[in-house]
Design a protein around this motif. Structure first.
Motif, PDB file in Angstrom:
ATOM      1  N   TYR A   1     -10.774  -5.214  -5.739  1.00 32.91           N
ATOM      2  CA  TYR A   1     -10.992  -5.805  -4.238  1.00 32.91           C
ATOM      3  C   TYR A   1     -11.684  -4.584  -3.413  1.00 32.91           C
ATOM      4  N   ARG A   2     -11.311  -3.468  -3.621  1.00 34.93           N
ATOM      5  CA  ARG A   2     -12.010  -2.131  -2.616  1.00 34.93           C
ATOM      6  C   ARG A   2     -13.515  -2.354  -3.054  1.00 34.93           C
ATOM      7  N   ARG A  39      -1.161  -6.630  -6.272  1.00 31.91           N
ATOM      8  CA  ARG A  39      -0.271  -7.469  -5.351  1.00 31.91           C
ATOM      9  C   ARG A  39       0.291  -8.810  -6.060  1.00 31.91           C
ATOM     10  N   ASP A  40      -0.382  -9.396  -7.061  1.00 35.47           N
ATOM     11  CA  ASP A  40      -0.271 -10.730  -7.517  1.00 35.47           C
ATOM     12  C   ASP A  40      -0.234 -10.801  -8.863  1.00 35.47           C
ATOM     13  N   ASP A  68      -1.682  -8.972   3.681  1.00 39.00           N
ATOM     14  CA  ASP A  68      -1.415  -9.012   2.248  1.00 39.00           C
ATOM     15  C   ASP A  68      -0.357  -9.953   2.214  1.00 39.00           C
ATOM     16  N   ARG A 106       0.183   8.468   2.625  1.00 43.74           N
ATOM     17  CA  ARG A 106      -1.292   7.970   2.707  1.00 43.74           C
ATOM     18  C   ARG A 106      -1.873   8.945   3.604  1.00 43.74           C
ATOM     19  N   ALA A 160     -10.052  -9.749   0.239  1.00 45.59           N
ATOM     20  CA  ALA A 160      -8.847 -10.455  -0.744  1.00 45.59           C
ATOM     21  C   ALA A 160      -8.311 -11.707  -0.352  1.00 45.59           C
ATOM     22  N   ARG A 216     -10.738 -13.957  -5.190  1.00 48.38           N
ATOM     23  CA  ARG A 216      -9.658 -13.685  -5.995  1.00 48.38           C
ATOM     24  C   ARG A 216      -9.918 -14.474  -7.376  1.00 48.38           C
ATOM     25  N   SER A 226      -8.749  -5.613   1.992  1.00 45.93           N
ATOM     26  CA  SER A 226      -7.778  -6.392   2.141  1.00 45.93           C
ATOM     27  C   SER A 226      -8.294  -7.841   2.967  1.00 45.93           C
ATOM     28  N   THR A 238      -5.908  -3.023 -10.290  1.00 47.21           N
ATOM     29  CA  THR A 238      -6.797  -4.096  -9.731  1.00 47.21           C
ATOM     30  C   THR A 238      -7.179  -3.909  -8.326  1.00 47.21           C
ATOM     31  N   ALA A 240       0.822  -1.239   0.094  1.00 51.39           N
ATOM     32  CA  ALA A 240       0.176  -0.143   0.169  1.00 51.39           C
ATOM     33  C   ALA A 240       0.849   1.216   0.102  1.00 51.39           C
ATOM     34  N   ARG A 258      -2.320  -4.018   7.223  1.00 51.12           N
ATOM     35  CA  ARG A 258      -2.709  -4.786   5.883  1.00 51.12           C
ATOM     36  C   ARG A 258      -1.726  -5.378   5.132  1.00 51.12           C
ATOM     37  N   ARG A 264      -1.290 -13.917   3.694  1.00 53.28           N
ATOM     38  CA  ARG A 264      -2.288 -14.991   3.499  1.00 53.28           C
ATOM     39  C   ARG A 264      -1.694 -16.104   2.550  1.00 53.28           C
ATOM     40  N   LYS A 321       2.768   2.884  -6.438  1.00 53.69           N
ATOM     41  CA  LYS A 321       2.191   1.992  -7.578  1.00 53.69           C
ATOM     42  C   LYS A 321       1.164   2.602  -8.723  1.00 53.69           C
TER      43      LYS A 321
HETATM   44  O1  CDP Z   1      -4.016   1.791  -2.894  1.00 49.71           O
HETATM   45  P1  CDP Z   1      -3.410   0.996  -1.922  1.00 49.71           P
HETATM   46  O2  CDP Z   1      -2.060   0.349  -2.235  1.00 49.71           O
HETATM   47  O3  CDP Z   1      -3.497   1.187  -0.503  1.00 49.71           O
HETATM   48  O4  CDP Z   1      -4.422  -0.227  -2.153  1.00 49.71           O
HETATM   49  P2  CDP Z   1      -5.077  -1.291  -3.324  1.00 49.71           P
HETATM   50  O5  CDP Z   1      -3.971  -1.424  -4.245  1.00 49.71           O
HETATM   51  O6  CDP Z   1      -6.280  -0.391  -3.763  1.00 49.71           O
HETATM   52  O7  CDP Z   1      -5.473  -2.526  -2.471  1.00 49.71           O
HETATM   53  C1  CDP Z   1      -6.431  -2.616  -1.439  1.00 49.71           C
HETATM   54  C2  CDP Z   1      -6.237  -4.026  -1.051  1.00 49.71           C
HETATM   55  O8  CDP Z   1      -6.732  -4.916  -1.985  1.00 49.71           O
HETATM   56  C3  CDP Z   1      -4.759  -4.563  -0.855  1.00 49.71           C
HETATM   57  O9  CDP Z   1      -4.723  -4.470   0.652  1.00 49.71           O
HETATM   58  C4  CDP Z   1      -5.011  -6.047  -0.979  1.00 49.71           C
HETATM   59  O10 CDP Z   1      -5.673  -6.784  -0.026  1.00 49.71           O
HETATM   60  C5  CDP Z   1      -6.075  -6.067  -2.054  1.00 49.71           C
HETATM   61  N1  CDP Z   1      -5.478  -6.284  -3.471  1.00 49.71           N
HETATM   62  C6  CDP Z   1      -4.948  -7.836  -3.838  1.00 49.71           C
HETATM   63  O11 CDP Z   1      -5.150  -8.789  -2.856  1.00 49.71           O
HETATM   64  N2  CDP Z   1      -4.705  -7.942  -5.029  1.00 49.71           N
HETATM   65  C7  CDP Z   1      -4.273  -6.928  -5.836  1.00 49.71           C
HETATM   66  N3  CDP Z   1      -4.055  -7.383  -7.164  1.00 49.71           N
HETATM   67  C8  CDP Z   1      -4.951  -5.721  -5.621  1.00 49.71           C
HETATM   68  C9  CDP Z   1      -5.347  -5.486  -4.615  1.00 49.71           C
END
Ligand code: CDP
Length: 206
Positions: free
Chosen positions: A37-38, A108-109, A162, A135, A80, A86, A77, A33, A11, A158, A165, A15
């Motif tokens: 999840y949001r 993330r993945d 993340d 943030r 997710a 997923r 999170s 992406t 987070a 978080r 898991r 990115k």
């Molecule tokens: O913007 P920020 O980096 O805070 O969060 P985000 O990218 O919007 O992602 C929110 C949550 O979604 C993350 O903490 C992950 O748990 C989940 N996520 C995920 O599991 N896999 C992804 N490809 C993207 C997000």
């Protein structure tokens, strides 16, 4: 022709900013992406069962205007970590990655699970303190009342969920280029990302 750029990381590492700038530079489409999840997390907070919410996700869900709150980030999170959530989102992301004209996906993945065959992979990181500070400022600018200690605790919580898991944990792909943005300006971080993608493109054509 398709060309996928996978950008993963924790987070607030940068990115989103990097992904948008890289996509604009190369004229590629961009998918955040995390928003998927949001959107599932927000629907869950509103009472929906997470797997049903993921299966029935619509474009309108992605446009809801409260998706950037800390509560929705934590809910995202949590949902997710559910394998079936997923799994419901995989096909959409893979189809986006392979669209003609090139695609940038950040998450993330992406480099490890969604597109292990991505032509370029970046892993963007920064220290937890630097990420929480960024943030915190973002949330304050949006008028969301919070304090730094809470944002730092949320960030660490978080990260731990993340990375810990079983299904698609956050980690760099073996062949990802790591960019630590702790001490980089936005322009420097974007330049480093573009240079890494240029290099990957050169390697493919030689
Ligand atoms: O913007 P920020 O980096 O805070 O969060 P985000 O990218 O919007 O992602 C929110 C949550 O979604 C993350 O903490 C992950 O748990 C989940 N996520 C995920 O599991 N896999 C992804 N490809 C993207 C997000």
């Amino acid at each position: 022709m398709s060309f996928t750029i996978a950008i993963d990381g924790p987070a607030a590492a940068g990115k989103g900013t990097i992904s948008r700038a890289v996509a604009a530079h190369f004229g590629f489409a961009h998918l955040d992406t995390g928003l998927l999840y949001r959107a599932v997390g927000a629907r869950h907070l509103a009472g929906a069962e997470p797997v049903a919410a993921a299966t029935q996700l619509t474009a309108a869900d992605l446009e809801a205007d409260d998706l950037r709150t800390p509560e929705v980030a934590q809910a995202a999170s949590r949902v997710a970590a559910i394998g079936a959530v997923r799994a419901a989102l995989v096909d959409f992301q893979r189809a986006f990655a392979r669209r003609a004209g090139g695609a940038v996906l950040d998450g993330r993945d992406i480099g490890t699970v969604i597109c292990p065959e991505a032509e370029a992979k970046l892993f963007v990181t920064a220290s937890p303190e630097v990420r929480a500070e960024r943030r915190y400022r973002e949330l304050r600018e949006k008028g969301i009342e919070t304090d730094f200690a809470t944002v730092l605790a949320d960030t660490r919580e978080r990260d731990a969920r993340d990375m810990g898991r079983t299904d698609a944990p956050l980690r760099p792909a073996d062949d990802a280029v790591e960019i630590d943005t702790s001490h980089l300006s936005i322009d420097e971080a974007v330049a480093a990302a573009i240079a890494a993608v240029d290099q990957a493109m050169k390697e493919r054509t030689t």
